[in-house]
Design a protein around this motif. Structure first.
Motif, PDB file in Angstrom:
ATOM      1  N   THR A  55       0.823  -1.204   0.000  1.00  0.00           N
ATOM      2  CA  THR A  55       0.000   0.000   0.000  1.00  0.00           C
ATOM      3  C   THR A  55       0.859   1.257   0.000  1.00  0.00           C
ATOM      4  OG1 THR A  55      -1.762  -1.154   1.184  1.00  0.00           O
ATOM      5  CG2 THR A  55      -1.802   1.247   1.245  1.00  0.00           C
ATOM      6  N   LEU A  56       1.932   1.241   0.788  1.00  0.00           N
ATOM      7  CA  LEU A  56       2.831   2.393   0.819  1.00  0.00           C
ATOM      8  C   LEU A  56       3.493   2.615  -0.538  1.00  0.00           C
ATOM      9  CD1 LEU A  56       4.563   1.990   4.301  1.00  0.00           C
ATOM     10  CD2 LEU A  56       2.979   3.791   3.616  1.00  0.00           C
ATOM     11  N   VAL A  57       3.909   1.531  -1.179  1.00  0.00           N
ATOM     12  CA  VAL A  57       4.546   1.651  -2.492  1.00  0.00           C
ATOM     13  C   VAL A  57       3.575   2.242  -3.504  1.00  0.00           C
ATOM     14  CG1 VAL A  57       5.481   0.339  -4.435  1.00  0.00           C
ATOM     15  CG2 VAL A  57       6.231  -0.174  -2.106  1.00  0.00           C
ATOM     16  N   ALA A  58       2.344   1.736  -3.507  1.00  0.00           N
ATOM     17  CA  ALA A  58       1.371   2.170  -4.511  1.00  0.00           C
ATOM     18  C   ALA A  58       0.797   3.546  -4.195  1.00  0.00           C
ATOM     19  CB  ALA A  58       0.247   1.140  -4.619  1.00  0.00           C
ATOM     20  N   ASN A  59       0.165   3.674  -3.043  1.00  0.00           N
ATOM     21  CA  ASN A  59      -0.616   4.879  -2.759  1.00  0.00           C
ATOM     22  C   ASN A  59       0.189   6.027  -2.176  1.00  0.00           C
ATOM     23  OD1 ASN A  59      -2.804   3.488  -3.681  1.00  0.00           O
ATOM     24  ND2 ASN A  59      -3.715   3.129  -1.681  1.00  0.00           N
ATOM     25  N   THR A  60       1.304   5.728  -1.501  1.00  0.00           N
ATOM     26  CA  THR A  60       2.102   6.813  -0.930  1.00  0.00           C
ATOM     27  C   THR A  60       3.222   7.229  -1.878  1.00  0.00           C
ATOM     28  OG1 THR A  60       1.598   6.163   1.348  1.00  0.00           O
ATOM     29  CG2 THR A  60       3.535   7.524   1.001  1.00  0.00           C
ATOM     30  N   VAL A  61       4.136   6.295  -2.192  1.00  0.00           N
ATOM     31  CA  VAL A  61       5.246   6.651  -3.084  1.00  0.00           C
ATOM     32  C   VAL A  61       4.725   6.939  -4.492  1.00  0.00           C
ATOM     33  CG1 VAL A  61       7.465   5.935  -4.013  1.00  0.00           C
ATOM     34  CG2 VAL A  61       6.809   5.244  -1.701  1.00  0.00           C
ATOM     35  N   GLY A  62       3.916   6.023  -5.027  1.00  0.00           N
ATOM     36  CA  GLY A  62       3.359   6.250  -6.356  1.00  0.00           C
ATOM     37  C   GLY A  62       2.467   7.473  -6.404  1.00  0.00           C
ATOM     38  N   GLY A  63       1.654   7.661  -5.365  1.00  0.00           N
ATOM     39  CA  GLY A  63       0.778   8.826  -5.325  1.00  0.00           C
ATOM     40  C   GLY A  63       1.541  10.131  -5.256  1.00  0.00           C
ATOM     41  N   LEU A  64       2.636  10.164  -4.478  1.00  0.00           N
ATOM     42  CA  LEU A  64       3.437  11.386  -4.379  1.00  0.00           C
ATOM     43  C   LEU A  64       4.141  11.699  -5.695  1.00  0.00           C
ATOM     44  CD1 LEU A  64       5.004  11.102  -0.805  1.00  0.00           C
ATOM     45  CD2 LEU A  64       3.283  12.741  -1.587  1.00  0.00           C
ATOM     46  N   LEU A  65       4.653  10.679  -6.368  1.00  0.00           N
ATOM     47  CA  LEU A  65       5.287  10.911  -7.669  1.00  0.00           C
ATOM     48  C   LEU A  65       4.273  11.415  -8.692  1.00  0.00           C
ATOM     49  CD1 LEU A  65       7.663   7.820  -7.899  1.00  0.00           C
ATOM     50  CD2 LEU A  65       8.342  10.217  -7.694  1.00  0.00           C
ATOM     51  N   LEU A  66       3.089  10.839  -8.667  1.00  0.00           N
ATOM     52  CA  LEU A  66       2.038  11.300  -9.575  1.00  0.00           C
ATOM     53  C   LEU A  66       1.606  12.722  -9.226  1.00  0.00           C
ATOM     54  CD1 LEU A  66       0.336  10.379 -11.969  1.00  0.00           C
ATOM     55  CD2 LEU A  66      -1.345   9.475 -10.352  1.00  0.00           C
ATOM     56  N   ALA A  67       1.573  13.038  -7.933  1.00  0.00           N
ATOM     57  CA  ALA A  67       1.239  14.397  -7.509  1.00  0.00           C
ATOM     58  C   ALA A  67       2.287  15.393  -7.990  1.00  0.00           C
ATOM     59  CB  ALA A  67       1.121  14.450  -5.985  1.00  0.00           C
ATOM     60  N   LEU A  68       3.563  15.012  -7.897  1.00  0.00           N
ATOM     61  CA  LEU A  68       4.627  15.888  -8.386  1.00  0.00           C
ATOM     62  C   LEU A  68       4.478  16.147  -9.877  1.00  0.00           C
ATOM     63  CD1 LEU A  68       7.326  17.385  -7.972  1.00  0.00           C
ATOM     64  CD2 LEU A  68       8.486  15.187  -8.339  1.00  0.00           C
ATOM     65  N   ALA A  69       4.162  15.098 -10.628  1.00  0.00           N
ATOM     66  CA  ALA A  69       3.973  15.261 -12.072  1.00  0.00           C
ATOM     67  C   ALA A  69       2.804  16.191 -12.370  1.00  0.00           C
ATOM     68  CB  ALA A  69       3.744  13.893 -12.719  1.00  0.00           C
ATOM     69  N   ALA A  70       1.680  15.974 -11.699  1.00  0.00           N
ATOM     70  CA  ALA A  70       0.506  16.815 -11.938  1.00  0.00           C
ATOM     71  C   ALA A  70       0.795  18.271 -11.578  1.00  0.00           C
ATOM     72  CB  ALA A  70      -0.680  16.291 -11.128  1.00  0.00           C
ATOM     73  N   LEU A  71       1.497  18.475 -10.470  1.00  0.00           N
ATOM     74  CA  LEU A  71       1.817  19.836 -10.041  1.00  0.00           C
ATOM     75  C   LEU A  71       2.710  20.542 -11.057  1.00  0.00           C
ATOM     76  CD1 LEU A  71       1.741  22.041  -7.845  1.00  0.00           C
ATOM     77  CD2 LEU A  71       3.731  20.923  -6.804  1.00  0.00           C
ATOM     78  N   LEU A  72       3.770  19.860 -11.500  1.00  0.00           N
ATOM     79  CA  LEU A  72       4.703  20.492 -12.435  1.00  0.00           C
ATOM     80  C   LEU A  72       4.068  20.711 -13.805  1.00  0.00           C
ATOM     81  CD1 LEU A  72       8.053  18.683 -11.525  1.00  0.00           C
ATOM     82  CD2 LEU A  72       7.261  20.952 -10.837  1.00  0.00           C
ATOM     83  N   PHE A  73       3.299  19.737 -14.285  1.00  0.00           N
ATOM     84  CA  PHE A  73       2.603  19.938 -15.555  1.00  0.00           C
ATOM     85  C   PHE A  73       1.645  21.124 -15.449  1.00  0.00           C
ATOM     86  CE2 PHE A  73       3.282  15.328 -16.955  1.00  0.00           C
ATOM     87  CZ  PHE A  73       4.194  15.696 -17.926  1.00  0.00           C
ATOM     88  N   GLY A  74       0.929  21.193 -14.340  1.00  0.00           N
ATOM     89  CA  GLY A  74       0.003  22.306 -14.160  1.00  0.00           C
ATOM     90  C   GLY A  74       0.708  23.644 -14.118  1.00  0.00           C
ATOM     91  N   VAL A  75       1.849  23.693 -13.439  1.00  0.00           N
ATOM     92  CA  VAL A  75       2.608  24.944 -13.345  1.00  0.00           C
ATOM     93  C   VAL A  75       3.140  25.360 -14.712  1.00  0.00           C
ATOM     94  CG1 VAL A  75       4.729  25.956 -12.433  1.00  0.00           C
ATOM     95  CG2 VAL A  75       3.208  24.695 -10.916  1.00  0.00           C
ATOM     96  N   VAL A  76       3.661  24.397 -15.482  1.00  0.00           N
ATOM     97  CA  VAL A  76       4.207  24.719 -16.808  1.00  0.00           C
ATOM     98  C   VAL A  76       3.122  25.293 -17.714  1.00  0.00           C
ATOM     99  CG1 VAL A  76       5.171  23.707 -18.906  1.00  0.00           C
ATOM    100  CG2 VAL A  76       6.103  23.067 -16.685  1.00  0.00           C
ATOM    101  N   ILE A  77       1.931  24.705 -17.667  1.00  0.00           N
ATOM    102  CA  ILE A  77       0.851  25.172 -18.543  1.00  0.00           C
ATOM    103  C   ILE A  77       0.309  26.517 -18.081  1.00  0.00           C
ATOM    104  CG2 ILE A  77      -1.501  24.678 -19.332  1.00  0.00           C
ATOM    105  CD1 ILE A  77      -0.763  21.709 -19.290  1.00  0.00           C
ATOM    106  N   THR A  78       0.028  26.638 -16.780  1.00  0.00           N
ATOM    107  CA  THR A  78      -0.571  27.881 -16.288  1.00  0.00           C
ATOM    108  C   THR A  78       0.428  29.031 -16.265  1.00  0.00           C
ATOM    109  OG1 THR A  78      -0.105  27.207 -13.992  1.00  0.00           O
ATOM    110  CG2 THR A  78      -2.266  26.644 -14.901  1.00  0.00           C
ATOM    111  N   ARG A  79       1.723  28.728 -16.240  1.00  0.00           N
ATOM    112  CA  ARG A  79       2.731  29.799 -16.262  1.00  0.00           C
ATOM    113  C   ARG A  79       2.616  30.625 -17.536  1.00  0.00           C
ATOM    114  NH1 ARG A  79       7.541  29.959 -18.772  1.00  0.00           N
ATOM    115  NH2 ARG A  79       7.337  27.743 -19.307  1.00  0.00           N
ATOM    116  N   SER A  80       2.422  29.951 -18.663  1.00  0.00           N
ATOM    117  CA  SER A  80       2.250  30.672 -19.930  1.00  0.00           C
ATOM    118  C   SER A  80       0.833  31.200 -20.086  1.00  0.00           C
ATOM    119  CB  SER A  80       2.589  29.748 -21.103  1.00  0.00           C
ATOM    120  OG  SER A  80       3.921  29.288 -21.010  1.00  0.00           O
ATOM    121  N   GLY A  81      -0.136  30.463 -19.545  1.00  0.00           N
ATOM    122  CA  GLY A  81      -1.512  30.939 -19.540  1.00  0.00           C
ATOM    123  C   GLY A  81      -2.098  31.128 -20.923  1.00  0.00           C
TER     124      GLY A  81
END
Length: 298
Positions: free
Chosen positions: A204-230
């Protein structure tokens, strides 16, 4: 080359739509219509109280129903495995080629960018900075060689997103195989191994914690890159998608932290909303890609 890239994006988009529908409708409906009426909710409640023997005994009686439910979830994530690098390619096309058009033609980015009118970065496949033809990078080496501001964030997002989804798949698969293996030989008079909770908790830790945090980092950075240019570079639909990605990152982080505090429970209060939001976001992106059409020949 242009149509090949566009076709690839549309095919990937269909995978994302299917994966999102499995995660958004398939697995939840199967759980609500079949598993819950057969006592799955009570079994999960017993596991959350530490009564794992009750949970495993339920698994023994509903082995294949549980396995099918987990396989639906795993298949949903597997269908989205290429999503981070697909989005990375789109960002490269829009950030690099869209800005080249803006600087070369002297027109507003929203009128010249490849994603104008929601068509997506792959529509053009080529952009002109000086009246000539500039092909869209196709290979991973070409993509990484293109210099542009914010490329580092997008590269990190692509790799962390792919690794996050991969850990979600592997963690859930390992947990399913282990639980099914233990439950097959379990009966009412059996004594459950003390290591059961530990192994399930680690998966569960591997999937939902480590995997979830990596996916969260990806979503955050993708969102920042897109919204930065707007709106200067991206159509409104994509800017909204970027803001939703940032919101998704917050949900995934909250879910990962909650699971880390109580891994034996399998999931936390925010886990279901986080992955439902991920499914909606993936469905949104998939529909955009499926609707891409090539520009009419001039």
């Amino acid at each position: 080359m242009r149509r090949t890239f566009l076709t690839r994006l549309r095919i990937n988009g269909s995978y994302y739509v299917l994966g999102a529908l499995l995660l958004l409708l398939g697995a939840p409906l199967y759980q609500w219509l079949w598993l819950l009426p057969h006592g799955y909710g009570e079994a999960l409640a017993a596991a959350s109280r530490g009564q794992f023997s009750v949970y495993v005994l339920w698994l023994h009686s509903h082995l294949w129903a549980f396995a099918l439910y987990r396989l639906l979830q795993i298949a949903a994530f597997a269908l989205t495995l290429s999503l981070p690098f697909t989005l990375f390619r789109i960002i490269v096309a829009q950030e690099v080629l869209g800005r080249d058009e803006e600087s070369g033609a002297g027109e507003p980015a929203e009128e010249t960018a490849a994603l104008d009118e929601g068509q997506g970065a792959a529509e053009d496949g080529q952009a002109s900075a000086d009246g000539g033809s500039k092909p869209l990078p196709q290979t991973a080496e070409e993509l990484l060689a293109v210099p542009w501001r914010g490329k580092g964030f997008a590269v990190i997002a692509a790799w962390s997103g792919m690794l996050g989804i991969l850990l979600l798949i592997l963690g859930n698969l390992a947990s399913t195989v282990y639980q099914v293996g233990v439950a097959r030989g379990f009966s009412a008079g059996s004594v459950l191994m003390p290591s059961f909770a530990l192994v399930v908790g680690v998966c569960t830790l591997v999937a939902n914690t480590v995997g979830g945090l990596l996916l969260a980092l990806a979503a955050l950075l993708f969102g920042v890159v897109i919204t930065r240019s707007g709106l200067q570079l991206w159509p409104p639909l994509w800017v909204a998608l970027g803001y939703v990605a940032i919101l998704l990152a917050l949900f995934l982080i909250g879910s990962a932290v909650q699971v880390a505090l109580a891994p034996a429970g399998g999931q936390a209060f925010l886990t279901t909303p986080a992955f439902l939001l991920f499914a909606l976001w993936t469905l949104w992106l998939g529909l955009i890609l499926v609707r891409l059409r090539p520009e009419p020949a001039s």
